[in-house]
Every structure is written in C-alpha cells, then in structure tokens.
Scaffold this active site. Structure first.
Site, PDB file in Angstrom:
ATOM      1  CD  GLU A   1       0.807   0.405   3.052  1.00  0.00           C
ATOM      2  OE1 GLU A   1       0.752   1.648   2.949  1.00  0.00           O
ATOM      3  OE2 GLU A   1       1.769  -0.192   3.557  1.00  0.00           O
TER       4      GLU A   1
ATOM      5  CD  GLU B   1       7.457   1.733  -0.195  1.00  0.00           C
ATOM      6  OE1 GLU B   1       8.133   0.929  -0.884  1.00  0.00           O
ATOM      7  OE2 GLU B   1       7.818   2.888   0.037  1.00  0.00           O
TER       8      GLU B   1
END
Length: 349
Positions: free
Chosen positions: A174, A317
């Site tokens: 994300e 991430e």
C-alpha cells in the site's frame, strides 16, 4: 456488489485430504520429524491452498494499492500528502523500498491508483480511482458503503487478472500518507481496543502528535459508530480505499486458491476486514513480519496468524511481504526437492 458476492461464494475450505498426504510425506522426508519447523507447516498449508501435491510459487507479484485520506487534514501525518502521488508513480520505475526487495525476490510490482488525491500522469500506474481520497472520517464516514464495496471489487479484479496471467503467489502492499490512522481505527473497532493503547507514530510523529492522533481516531469511531460485526461497515466508516483494495486481493486469492502474503500493520487491517467479511479467507493468508508499528502485534494476534519474521521493519509498501517470498519458496523447495527415507532405500522401524 455482484462481483463481491460471486467471489465470496467461490471460497472453500482448504483441501484437507491433500494436506494429510502432504503431512505424511513431510514427516517421512530424510530428516528428523519436525526438524524444519515452520517450513513444514508452510509447505503443508500451500498444498491445502492449491490442492496440488507439489505446488509452485515461481510467478509472483506484489499488488500495491494507493489512496489518500481526508483525515490527513487533522494533522495525523508529518509528511506532505503529495508523497502518495509521487511514490505511486515511483513503484512503476523500480526505485522504492518494495521495488528493491521485489527485484531480489524475483517478483513484479503492480501499482494501482485506487484513490490518490490527484491525477497521475504515469501510464504504467493502473488507474482504478474510485474518488480523490476518502472523506474526513472525523466529520462522517470515510466513504459510502457503495464505495467500500467498489474498493473491494477493484482488488478482486486486479488480483483475478494477475492470477489469470499465471501468478501463483501474491502479496499486498500500500501507499497512502496518513493511512496508519484508518488502519488503527479498524483494529481498534474490531479488537475493542482503546486507540490510545495501539496508536503508533506512523511515519515519524512526536509523542505529542501520537496522542493527538489517538484522539482523532477515537473521535472518528465515536462519530461514525461502525458495526464491528460488519466488515464492510467498518471499512466504509473508518477505513481507506487502498485498505479495501488489499482486502479484495485477499478475497480473490482465497477464491482462486492462490496464497496471499500479508504485509505489516495496514495490510493486517485489510486482512481483518477480509476475514470479517468471510472467515475462510484467513486459511489462504500468510503473515509476513512483525511490524514495529505499535498496534501491529495486537492486530496479528487478532487475525490469528503468526508472522514469519521479526526484522523491526515498518516501512509498509509490501516490503515485509516480499521479503518472505524467499521463505515460502524455501518451503516449496523442501517439499519438492527432498526425498523420503523410503526413496533413499532406508528402512525405519
């Protein structure tokens, strides 16, 4: 809503018969029984997920969902919101943290704009924008129920497309400045935790700002009153678009019998949403690492999956998830490449 219903209807239990046969073989590999510990458990679970005696995980990708948050205007993050847009584009250039680790793990990074607050000019970013960031959840729901369902369905569509291309191992990542705030709100609601107990510093808040952030989360929960028994209600009221997208990826993985690796705090919040919507999704997930973010341990315990690694990481991430691709591959190699005592011509009592 039809896609979500259809996908949920495809989710079955793990293949227990295949798992039993896998366990029997693993116990008879040319080693002391149980001596490879959690690698053995992982190999057995992979067989149960796929239904294949010798599964493969050689075509892998991390799907990075990007979205912004209206609650950012409440001062819950130290960095400018434009970083979301910049990094979402950078994922396609191979120059972020998750990109570096993905290269080492021989995995592709797929960048999806599901709710970035600005228009992106990078054509390699998949544009599935639902809206320009969520609404400020201290003033009402972060999104409508319809938007929350759409976020889930975007995740389902992206993951299903990748699986059709041959992906046999996925991870969730994300990007969204301020997204530890909705993640902590979700964990607080689903675990009945006081936000003060689990709110962390995110990208680097001071202690004073962390206290403020916890108060903002508590205010959002009090205003919206999300139903802890309704995962979609929780997502819509105090969640994020990228969190919904990740939950959708997990739901699709379960429906298509493809393992999905969960990253840290934010991805675990997404996993909690996915499992609240359909508890069987949990069977298809692997928890990657014990994030250093304050609420992560509570979130993992609530999910009921023990992380593989403890590396003091908290970047997000999808970095922790990609790092554990190597361990999952090791479990596959153990199962696929070792021989049994019988195959070695060794008879045991």
């Amino acid at each position: 809503m039809e896609l979500l219903k259809e996908t949920l209807g495809k989710i079955k239990e793990l293949d227990k018969e295949a798992m039993g046969k896998a366990r029997e073989r693993i116990n008879n590999l040319i080693k002391p029984e149980g001596s490879l510990g959690r690698l053995e458990e992982m190999a057995e679970k992979l067989v149960g997920i796929t239904g294949k005696r010798f599964p493969k995980v050689d075509n892998r990708a991390v799907i990075v969902m990007a979205g912004d948050h209206g609650v950012y205007e409440e001062g819950v993050a130290p960095d400018p919101q434009i970083i979301t847009a910049i990094q979402t584009c950078n994922f396609t250039k191979g120059i972020t943290g998750v990109c570096a680790l993905a290269k080492q793990a021989k995995a592709d990074v797929i960048s999806v704009d599901i709710g970035v607050a600005s228009d992106l000019k990078e054509p390699r970013v998949i544009n599935r924008k639902i809206k320009y960031g969520t609404d400020n959840m201290t003033k009402g729901p972060a999104m409508t129920r319809k938007e929350a369902i759409k976020a889930l369905e975007v995740g389902i569509e992206i993951a299903t497309d990748e699986i059709k291309k041959g992906r046999n191992l996925l991870a969730t990542g994300e990007m969204g400045i301020g997204n530890t705030t909705p993640s902590t709100a979700i964990i607080s609601v689903l675990g009945s935790y006081d936000p003060q107990e689990i709110t962390g510093k995110g990208a680097g808040l001071s202690e004073e700002k962390v206290i403020h952030k916890a108060r903002i989360i508590k205010k959002a929960i009090e205003i919206n009153k999300p139903d802890p028994e309704d995962g979609i209600d929780v997502l819509s009221k105090v969640g994020g678009l990228e969190i919904g997208g990740m939950a959708g990826v997990m739901i699709a993985g379960a429906a298509e019998r493809v393992p999905v690796v969960v990253d840290g705090l934010i991805a675990t919040a997404a996993a909690l949403i996915a499992c609240k919507i359909e508890p069987k999704v949990k069977n298809y997930l692997f928890a990657s690492h014990a994030s250093l973010e304050k609420g992560a341990a509570r979130a993992s315990k609530l999910l009921g999956l023990e992380p593989m690694l403890n590396m003091d990481m908290r970047l997000g991430e999808g970095t922790g998830a990609v790092l554990t691709f190597n361990l999952i591959e090791a479990a596959v190699y153990m199962n696929n490449e070792m021989i049994t005592f019988e195959e070695a011509g060794i008879m045991r009592d």
